[in-house]
Design a protein around this motif. Structure first.
Motif, short mmCIF file in Angstrom:
data_model
loop_
_atom_site.label_atom_id
_atom_site.label_comp_id
_atom_site.label_asym_id
_atom_site.label_seq_id
_atom_site.Cartn_x
_atom_site.Cartn_y
_atom_site.Cartn_z
N LEU A 54 -12.14 -3.68 -12.53
CA LEU A 54 -11.55 -3.79 -10.67
C LEU A 54 -12.29 -2.04 -10.29
O LEU A 54 -11.92 -0.86 -10.46
N GLY A 55 -12.58 -2.39 -8.34
CA GLY A 55 -13.20 -1.34 -8.01
C GLY A 55 -11.31 -0.40 -6.61
O GLY A 55 -11.22 -1.52 -7.22
N SER A 56 -12.01 0.52 -7.24
CA SER A 56 -10.39 1.23 -6.55
C SER A 56 -10.66 2.27 -5.28
O SER A 56 -11.77 2.43 -5.20
N PHE A 57 -10.49 1.78 -3.89
CA PHE A 57 -10.19 2.49 -3.00
C PHE A 57 -9.24 3.03 -2.69
O PHE A 57 -8.09 2.59 -2.35
N ALA A 58 -9.15 4.76 -2.26
CA ALA A 58 -8.35 5.88 -2.17
C ALA A 58 -8.59 5.44 0.31
O ALA A 58 -8.69 6.15 0.28
N ALA A 59 -7.44 4.63 0.44
CA ALA A 59 -6.78 5.00 1.66
C ALA A 59 -5.82 6.29 2.08
O ALA A 59 -5.53 5.92 3.24
N THR A 60 -5.33 7.35 1.82
CA THR A 60 -4.28 7.74 1.77
C THR A 60 -4.67 8.54 3.11
O THR A 60 -3.81 8.60 4.41
N LEU A 61 -6.18 9.01 3.55
CA LEU A 61 -6.60 10.08 4.51
C LEU A 61 -6.23 8.63 5.55
O LEU A 61 -7.82 9.06 6.82
N LEU A 62 -7.21 7.35 5.32
CA LEU A 62 -7.30 6.55 6.89
C LEU A 62 -5.89 5.79 7.44
O LEU A 62 -4.14 6.44 7.25
N SER A 63 -6.37 5.53 9.02
CA SER A 63 -5.04 5.79 10.02
C SER A 63 -5.11 3.53 9.64
O SER A 63 -5.45 3.40 8.82
N PRO A 64 -3.65 3.50 9.97
CA PRO A 64 -3.37 2.21 9.67
C PRO A 64 -4.74 1.24 9.61
O PRO A 64 -4.85 -0.02 9.64
N PHE A 128 2.79 7.49 6.83
CA PHE A 128 2.89 6.47 5.48
C PHE A 128 3.56 4.62 5.54
O PHE A 128 2.76 4.35 4.97
N LYS A 129 4.69 4.70 6.53
CA LYS A 129 5.31 3.58 6.34
C LYS A 129 4.37 2.64 7.88
O LYS A 129 4.87 1.81 7.50
N GLU A 130 3.55 3.33 8.30
CA GLU A 130 2.46 2.99 9.38
C GLU A 130 1.59 2.05 7.92
O GLU A 130 1.17 1.15 9.10
N GLN A 131 0.94 3.18 7.62
CA GLN A 131 0.21 2.31 6.50
C GLN A 131 0.58 1.48 6.02
O GLN A 131 -0.10 0.75 5.37
N LEU A 132 1.57 1.28 5.28
CA LEU A 132 2.13 0.69 4.44
C LEU A 132 2.76 -1.10 5.43
O LEU A 132 2.03 -1.73 4.07
N ALA A 133 2.73 -1.36 6.73
CA ALA A 133 2.55 -2.25 7.28
C ALA A 133 0.86 -2.31 7.24
O ALA A 133 1.17 -4.21 6.83
N LEU A 135 -1.41 -2.06 4.67
CA LEU A 135 -2.04 -2.53 3.37
C LEU A 135 -1.18 -3.65 4.13
O LEU A 135 -1.47 -4.95 2.70
N LEU A 136 0.34 -4.24 3.91
CA LEU A 136 0.65 -5.98 4.74
C LEU A 136 0.32 -6.57 4.60
O LEU A 136 0.20 -7.56 4.37
N GLU A 137 -0.59 -6.30 5.96
CA GLU A 137 -0.77 -6.76 6.88
C GLU A 137 -2.79 -7.22 6.22
O GLU A 137 -3.23 -8.45 6.45
N ALA A 138 -3.06 -6.60 5.58
CA ALA A 138 -3.99 -6.76 5.57
C ALA A 138 -4.21 -7.88 3.43
O ALA A 138 -5.61 -8.13 3.40
N ALA A 139 -3.12 -7.28 2.72
CA ALA A 139 -2.68 -7.39 1.65
C ALA A 139 -4.47 -8.36 0.58
O ALA A 139 -4.54 -9.07 0.80
N PRO A 140 -4.46 -7.00 -0.05
CA PRO A 140 -5.75 -6.72 -0.55
C PRO A 140 -4.90 -7.63 -1.62
O PRO A 140 -3.56 -7.51 -1.95
N PRO A 141 -5.98 -8.12 -3.25
CA PRO A 141 -5.54 -8.87 -4.22
C PRO A 141 -5.14 -7.70 -5.17
O PRO A 141 -3.70 -8.35 -5.58
#
Length: 369
Positions: A54-64, A128-133, A135-141
């Motif tokens: 299972l590959g994992s991408f760290a997205a914390t530093l990215l814009s929404p 974070f709230k915008e990132q969370l939204a 991520l929900l839109e992108a819906a990765p596995p």
């Protein structure tokens, strides 16, 4: 338990009550590549997923917007499950006097790198709230979270979109909290792990529990499938974690040595020459305790660690120093994140490492260094 067991008996876990981690995700091996900011680019993530982990991408530093684009890109490079990780952060309220004091301590390092006086960052982290939204839109596995906990309603939202949710914990109490929130899996971060400590309940230093003592205690306290992280570098370590009650192992430092990690050459050289006692915890880079290879920056800042503002403020203040040092190949000023198993790194392509780990898991007694 071995990878052979997982592929031939995909319907049940060790207790026969639920699918194994690998079977639940539809992957071949109980191997997770840890999400590492700066160390797990798309190339590494997809190589691991395509190889059966299972590959994992760290997205914390990215814009929404960037998060959505990254998930789209990964989907073009693999049809296998992958994970996207976020740090759970509250909006920062920096104190100007605290910032000025931190910048004064950092100025000698800026001078050594030829950088002028620092200005106050326009922002200290993404929202974070915008990132969370996003991520929900992108819906990765698969999605994973570090530094905090989501409420049950948010966890359920992600699950309704088909996402499996991993919560990171460093103690029994944190694992119980993620279970109550409805997470699908809990990733246990032992004290040996490289990078930032994930603790969100209680004292971070007191919560530095060794992985091999943490796994059985959490296994006895929660029903969530456990992913074990911290100091695991080979199939022998994975086997030990599974024997103690985990269903999968997450490896970060082991994958940093892969060419796909894309880390700076100076960081890679430090990994290759590290010893068993080369790492320690520091908060001088980011304002949150993290484990990395000891260097002059860490040593010189050690007396001042308690004075630095908390993450993400200090992380933003030191960012230009770390980035410039990486470009100039000056490891003495870089955040060289690595776990306590760093001396066991084995440079090889990610797919080869996954295959090697899977083979070692079948015969862990045969590993020689």
């Amino acid at each position: 338990m071995s990878s052979t067991h997982i592929t031939t008996h995909p319907d049940t876990g060790a207790n026969g009550a639920q699918p194994s981690f690998a079977a639940a995700l539809g992957i071949r091996y109980p191997i997770v590549q840890g999400p590492m900011n700066g160390g797990s680019p798309i190339e590494l993530v997809t190589a691991v997923s395509n190889a059966g982990g299972l590959g994992s991408f760290a997205a914390t530093l990215l814009s929404p917007t960037a998060i959505i684009e990254v998930v789209k890109k990964i989907r073009t490079l693999t049809t296998w499950p992958f994970n996207v990780n976020l740090f759970i952060l509250e909006t920062s309220q920096p104190d100007d006097a605290e910032i000025a004091a931190a910048q004064a301590l950092l100025q000698p390092f800026r001078t050594s790198l030829g950088l002028g006086p620092a200005s106050k960052p326009q922002k200290f982290s993404e929202n974070f709230k915008e990132q969370l939204a996003a991520l929900l839109e992108a819906a990765p596995p698969v999605i994973s979270f570090t530094f905090g906990i989501l409420d049950a309603a948010t966890v359920a939202q992600f699950q309704a979109k088909g996402c499996k949710v991993i919560g990171t914990a460093t103690t029994v109490a944190e694992a119980k909290a993620w279970e109550q929130a409805g997470a699908d899996f809990v990733c246990l971060q032992g004290a040996e792990a490289g990078g930032h400590r994930a603790t969100f309940l209680g004292d971070i230093e007191q919560s530095c529990v060794g992985l091999m003592t943490l796994i059985p205690q959490v296994a006895a306290a929660v029903k969530l499938p456990i992913i074990a992280a911290g100091g695991i570098m080979d199939g022998r370590g994975i086997a030990a974690a599974l024997l103690l009650g985990a269903q999968a192992a997450q490896l970060g430092t082991a994958f940093l040595a892969c060419p796909e990690s894309g880390i700076a050459p100076a960081w890679r050289e430090q990994l290759a020459s590290a010893r068993d006692d080369s790492t320690r915890l520091t908060r001088s880079f980011s304002g949150r305790y993290a484990r990395g290879i000891v260097n002059p920056y860490m040593e010189q800042m050690r007396p001042h660690e308690s004075a630095f503002p908390a993450y993400p403020i200090q992380n933003a203040l030191s960012a230009e120093i770390r980035q410039s040092a990486a470009k100039m190949q000056r490891p003495e000023f870089m955040s060289l994140w690595a776990g306590q198993g760093v001396a066991m790194t084995r440079p090889m392509p990610a797919a080869q490492l996954v295959a090697t780990l899977a083979a070692e898991l079948q015969t862990p007694h045969a590993i020689n260094y």
